[in-house]
Design a protein around this motif. Structure first.
Motif, PDB file in Angstrom:
ATOM      1  N   ASN A  31       0.827  -1.207   0.000  1.00 34.89           N
ATOM      2  CA  ASN A  31       0.000   0.000   0.000  1.00 34.89           C
ATOM      3  C   ASN A  31       0.855   1.247   0.000  1.00 34.89           C
ATOM      4  O   ASN A  31       1.820   1.358   0.762  1.00 34.89           O
ATOM      5  CB  ASN A  31      -0.871   0.059   1.260  1.00 34.89           C
ATOM      6  N   PHE A  33       0.178   5.715  -0.244  1.00 36.10           N
ATOM      7  CA  PHE A  33      -0.851   6.744  -0.130  1.00 36.10           C
ATOM      8  C   PHE A  33      -0.244   8.124  -0.363  1.00 36.10           C
ATOM      9  O   PHE A  33       0.898   8.381   0.011  1.00 36.10           O
ATOM     10  CB  PHE A  33      -1.455   6.743   1.288  1.00 36.10           C
ATOM     11  N   TYR A  50      -2.750  -0.152  -4.120  1.00 35.78           N
ATOM     12  CA  TYR A  50      -2.507  -1.417  -3.430  1.00 35.78           C
ATOM     13  C   TYR A  50      -1.494  -2.293  -4.152  1.00 35.78           C
ATOM     14  O   TYR A  50      -1.064  -3.318  -3.634  1.00 35.78           O
ATOM     15  CB  TYR A  50      -3.796  -2.225  -3.302  1.00 35.78           C
ATOM     16  N   SER A  94       2.103   1.115   3.754  1.00 38.45           N
ATOM     17  CA  SER A  94       1.723   0.111   4.749  1.00 38.45           C
ATOM     18  C   SER A  94       1.613  -1.240   4.064  1.00 38.45           C
ATOM     19  O   SER A  94       1.606  -1.343   2.838  1.00 38.45           O
ATOM     20  CB  SER A  94       0.393   0.474   5.421  1.00 38.45           C
ATOM     21  N   LEU A  95       1.507  -2.281   4.889  1.00 39.35           N
ATOM     22  CA  LEU A  95       1.320  -3.622   4.360  1.00 39.35           C
ATOM     23  C   LEU A  95      -0.134  -3.833   3.949  1.00 39.35           C
ATOM     24  O   LEU A  95      -1.054  -3.305   4.581  1.00 39.35           O
ATOM     25  CB  LEU A  95       1.708  -4.656   5.413  1.00 39.35           C
ATOM     26  N   LEU A  96      -0.333  -4.622   2.922  1.00 36.87           N
ATOM     27  CA  LEU A  96      -1.685  -4.914   2.448  1.00 36.87           C
ATOM     28  C   LEU A  96      -2.409  -5.804   3.450  1.00 36.87           C
ATOM     29  O   LEU A  96      -1.853  -6.778   3.939  1.00 36.87           O
ATOM     30  CB  LEU A  96      -1.607  -5.617   1.089  1.00 36.87           C
ATOM     31  N   ARG A  97      -3.651  -5.438   3.759  1.00 34.96           N
ATOM     32  CA  ARG A  97      -4.531  -6.221   4.644  1.00 34.96           C
ATOM     33  C   ARG A  97      -3.953  -6.422   6.032  1.00 34.96           C
ATOM     34  O   ARG A  97      -4.360  -7.322   6.740  1.00 34.96           O
ATOM     35  CB  ARG A  97      -4.894  -7.568   4.016  1.00 34.96           C
ATOM     36  N   ARG A  98      -2.997  -5.595   6.390  1.00 36.95           N
ATOM     37  CA  ARG A  98      -2.498  -5.613   7.760  1.00 36.95           C
ATOM     38  C   ARG A  98      -2.742  -4.237   8.347  1.00 36.95           C
ATOM     39  O   ARG A  98      -2.171  -3.256   7.906  1.00 36.95           O
ATOM     40  CB  ARG A  98      -0.989  -5.897   7.757  1.00 36.95           C
ATOM     41  N   VAL A  99      -3.623  -4.179   9.333  1.00 38.07           N
ATOM     42  CA  VAL A  99      -3.899  -2.876   9.933  1.00 38.07           C
ATOM     43  C   VAL A  99      -2.813  -2.622  10.964  1.00 38.07           C
ATOM     44  O   VAL A  99      -3.011  -2.807  12.169  1.00 38.07           O
ATOM     45  CB  VAL A  99      -5.296  -2.837  10.576  1.00 38.07           C
ATOM     46  N   TYR A 102       0.609   3.233   9.336  1.00 37.97           N
ATOM     47  CA  TYR A 102       1.347   3.705   8.182  1.00 37.97           C
ATOM     48  C   TYR A 102       2.741   4.178   8.607  1.00 37.97           C
ATOM     49  O   TYR A 102       2.931   4.624   9.742  1.00 37.97           O
ATOM     50  CB  TYR A 102       0.668   4.927   7.560  1.00 37.97           C
TER      51      TYR A 102
ATOM     52  N   TYR B  32      -8.839  -0.935  15.461  1.00 36.96           N
ATOM     53  CA  TYR B  32      -7.413  -0.775  15.644  1.00 36.96           C
ATOM     54  C   TYR B  32      -7.183   0.736  15.782  1.00 36.96           C
ATOM     55  O   TYR B  32      -7.637   1.508  14.948  1.00 36.96           O
ATOM     56  CB  TYR B  32      -6.644  -1.297  14.435  1.00 36.96           C
ATOM     57  N   PHE B  34      -4.667   4.211  16.743  1.00 34.49           N
ATOM     58  CA  PHE B  34      -3.309   4.724  16.636  1.00 34.49           C
ATOM     59  C   PHE B  34      -3.269   6.186  17.081  1.00 34.49           C
ATOM     60  O   PHE B  34      -4.232   6.932  16.918  1.00 34.49           O
ATOM     61  CB  PHE B  34      -2.821   4.667  15.178  1.00 34.49           C
ATOM     62  N   LYS B  49      -0.022   2.243  19.468  1.00 35.01           N
ATOM     63  CA  LYS B  49      -1.146   1.623  18.787  1.00 35.01           C
ATOM     64  C   LYS B  49      -1.821   0.614  19.708  1.00 35.01           C
ATOM     65  O   LYS B  49      -1.177   0.041  20.593  1.00 35.01           O
ATOM     66  CB  LYS B  49      -0.700   0.952  17.492  1.00 35.01           C
ATOM     67  N   PHE B  51      -4.366  -2.807  19.491  1.00 32.32           N
ATOM     68  CA  PHE B  51      -5.056  -3.805  18.673  1.00 32.32           C
ATOM     69  C   PHE B  51      -6.009  -4.630  19.526  1.00 32.32           C
ATOM     70  O   PHE B  51      -7.138  -4.885  19.140  1.00 32.32           O
ATOM     71  CB  PHE B  51      -4.046  -4.729  17.989  1.00 32.32           C
ATOM     72  N   GLY B  94      -8.239   2.060  12.331  1.00 39.07           N
ATOM     73  CA  GLY B  94      -8.138   1.130  11.231  1.00 39.07           C
ATOM     74  C   GLY B  94      -9.208   0.070  11.357  1.00 39.07           C
ATOM     75  O   GLY B  94      -9.712  -0.195  12.453  1.00 39.07           O
ATOM     76  N   VAL B  95      -9.532  -0.536  10.238  1.00 36.02           N
ATOM     77  CA  VAL B  95     -10.633  -1.491  10.193  1.00 36.02           C
ATOM     78  C   VAL B  95     -10.085  -2.869   9.879  1.00 36.02           C
ATOM     79  O   VAL B  95      -9.407  -3.054   8.870  1.00 36.02           O
ATOM     80  CB  VAL B  95     -11.653  -1.078   9.114  1.00 36.02           C
ATOM     81  N   SER B  96     -10.365  -3.830  10.721  1.00 39.63           N
ATOM     82  CA  SER B  96      -9.901  -5.187  10.457  1.00 39.63           C
ATOM     83  C   SER B  96     -10.605  -5.733   9.219  1.00 39.63           C
ATOM     84  O   SER B  96     -11.763  -5.404   8.946  1.00 39.63           O
ATOM     85  CB  SER B  96     -10.176  -6.086  11.655  1.00 39.63           C
ATOM     86  N   GLY B  97      -9.913  -6.548   8.472  1.00 38.24           N
ATOM     87  CA  GLY B  97     -10.480  -7.104   7.257  1.00 38.24           C
ATOM     88  C   GLY B  97     -10.448  -6.169   6.075  1.00 38.24           C
ATOM     89  O   GLY B  97     -10.909  -6.513   4.992  1.00 38.24           O
ATOM     90  N   SER B  98      -9.913  -4.988   6.261  1.00 39.64           N
ATOM     91  CA  SER B  98      -9.831  -4.023   5.167  1.00 39.64           C
ATOM     92  C   SER B  98      -8.490  -4.189   4.462  1.00 39.64           C
ATOM     93  O   SER B  98      -7.696  -5.075   4.773  1.00 39.64           O
ATOM     94  CB  SER B  98      -9.972  -2.604   5.714  1.00 39.64           C
ATOM     95  N   GLN B  99      -8.244  -3.293   3.509  1.00 35.84           N
ATOM     96  CA  GLN B  99      -6.962  -3.314   2.815  1.00 35.84           C
ATOM     97  C   GLN B  99      -5.848  -2.772   3.693  1.00 35.84           C
ATOM     98  O   GLN B  99      -4.690  -2.836   3.335  1.00 35.84           O
ATOM     99  CB  GLN B  99      -7.050  -2.473   1.539  1.00 35.84           C
ATOM    100  N   GLY B 100      -6.220  -2.235   4.840  1.00 32.07           N
ATOM    101  CA  GLY B 100      -5.226  -1.667   5.743  1.00 32.07           C
ATOM    102  C   GLY B 100      -5.327  -0.163   5.848  1.00 32.07           C
ATOM    103  O   GLY B 100      -4.454   0.472   6.429  1.00 32.07           O
ATOM    104  N   ASN B 101      -6.392   0.418   5.313  1.00 35.50           N
ATOM    105  CA  ASN B 101      -6.530   1.869   5.361  1.00 35.50           C
ATOM    106  C   ASN B 101      -6.830   2.358   6.758  1.00 35.50           C
ATOM    107  O   ASN B 101      -7.474   1.682   7.558  1.00 35.50           O
ATOM    108  CB  ASN B 101      -7.674   2.308   4.437  1.00 35.50           C
ATOM    109  N   LEU B 102      -6.366   3.581   7.038  1.00 32.06           N
ATOM    110  CA  LEU B 102      -6.658   4.250   8.296  1.00 32.06           C
ATOM    111  C   LEU B 102      -7.533   5.474   8.037  1.00 32.06           C
ATOM    112  O   LEU B 102      -7.439   6.099   6.982  1.00 32.06           O
ATOM    113  CB  LEU B 102      -5.373   4.714   8.982  1.00 32.06           C
TER     114      LEU B 102
END
Lengths: 113, 114
Positions: A31, A33, A50, A94-99, A102, B32, B34, B49, B51, B94-102
């Motif tokens: 990812n 941005f 992505y 950031s890593l993909l699908r890892r919350v 950033y 999540y 931060f 952070k 989790f 952040g949202v679990s199961g997402s692409q990782g966006n904040l």
């Protein structure tokens, strides 16, 4: 230890110029941005990506485009710079699908005159 | 949709005083969370952070934050502020199961009086 590098800290461009802001990360993140930051408005997402050659519009894509030809590099392009694009621009990855949060670059302060 | 609210735009505290910066989030599940800090003219640096697990998390520079599910809050605290803490602070979710966006709050600017 530098992980996200933005090519310029300060940039002054003329109205109508085509402007390239470069961002490189060395963490193998999928990812990437681009945000702009203005007083009182916080961080506003312009574009994100992505994967190589893919892009998604953020909240304020008008007047901007992006390019991601390699995984580590994400470029923001101002097709025809205008004075209302004077701002601080921040790149993040950031890593993909890892919350997992950033990692941000140091920012580019762009002034359009 | 997820959202983050930082109610205070600008806070001024005296050096040595305690600090609490407020953050409220809107999200249906456990988020999540931060906190980032931005010194003048710089990018954002991760402070801490959350989790899961212990709701009180420790971060860098002597900061801590407490997750309170009942209040949908994740407030940042420091017992004794130093002049070098003057900066802008951003809360993010952040949202679990997402692409990782904040999703970021609009930030709180901290000024420190000598």
């Amino acid at each position: 230890d530098v992980k996200v590098t933005q090519s310029s800290r300060y940039l002054v461009k003329r109205t109508g110029e085509k402007v390239f802001l470069e961002c490189v990360q060395d963490m193998d993140h999928e990812n990437m941005f681009w945000y702009r930051q203005d007083p009182g408005l916080g961080l506003r997402l312009i574009y994100f990506s992505y994967d190589v050659k893919m892009k998604e519009k953020g909240d304020i894509p008008e007047g901007y485009s992006v390019s991601r030809e390699k995984k580590e590099r994400f470029s923001l392009i101002l097709e025809s710079a205008s004075t209302n694009q004077t701002s601080m621009y921040l790149c993040a990855s950031s890593l993909l699908r890892r919350v997992d949060g950033y990692t941000f670059g140091s920012g580019t302060r762009l002034t359009v005159v | 949709a997820q959202s983050v609210t930082q109610p205070d735009i600008h806070i001024t505290v005296s050096e040595g005083a305690s600090l609490e910066l407020r953050c409220n989030y809107s999200y249906g599940a456990t988020p999540y969370l931060f906190w980032y800090v931005q010194s003048p003219g710089q990018g954002l640096q991760l402070l801490l952070k959350y989790f899961s697990g212990d709701t009180l998390v420790q971060g860098i520079k002597g900061f801590e934050a407490e997750f309170k599910r009942s209040q949908s809050s994740f407030n940042l605290r420091k017992p004794s502020v130093h002049w070098s803490d003057a900066a802008e602070y951003f809360c993010a979710v952040g949202v679990s199961g997402s692409q990782g966006n904040l999703i970021f709050g609009k930030g709180t600017k901290l000024s420190v009086k000598p």
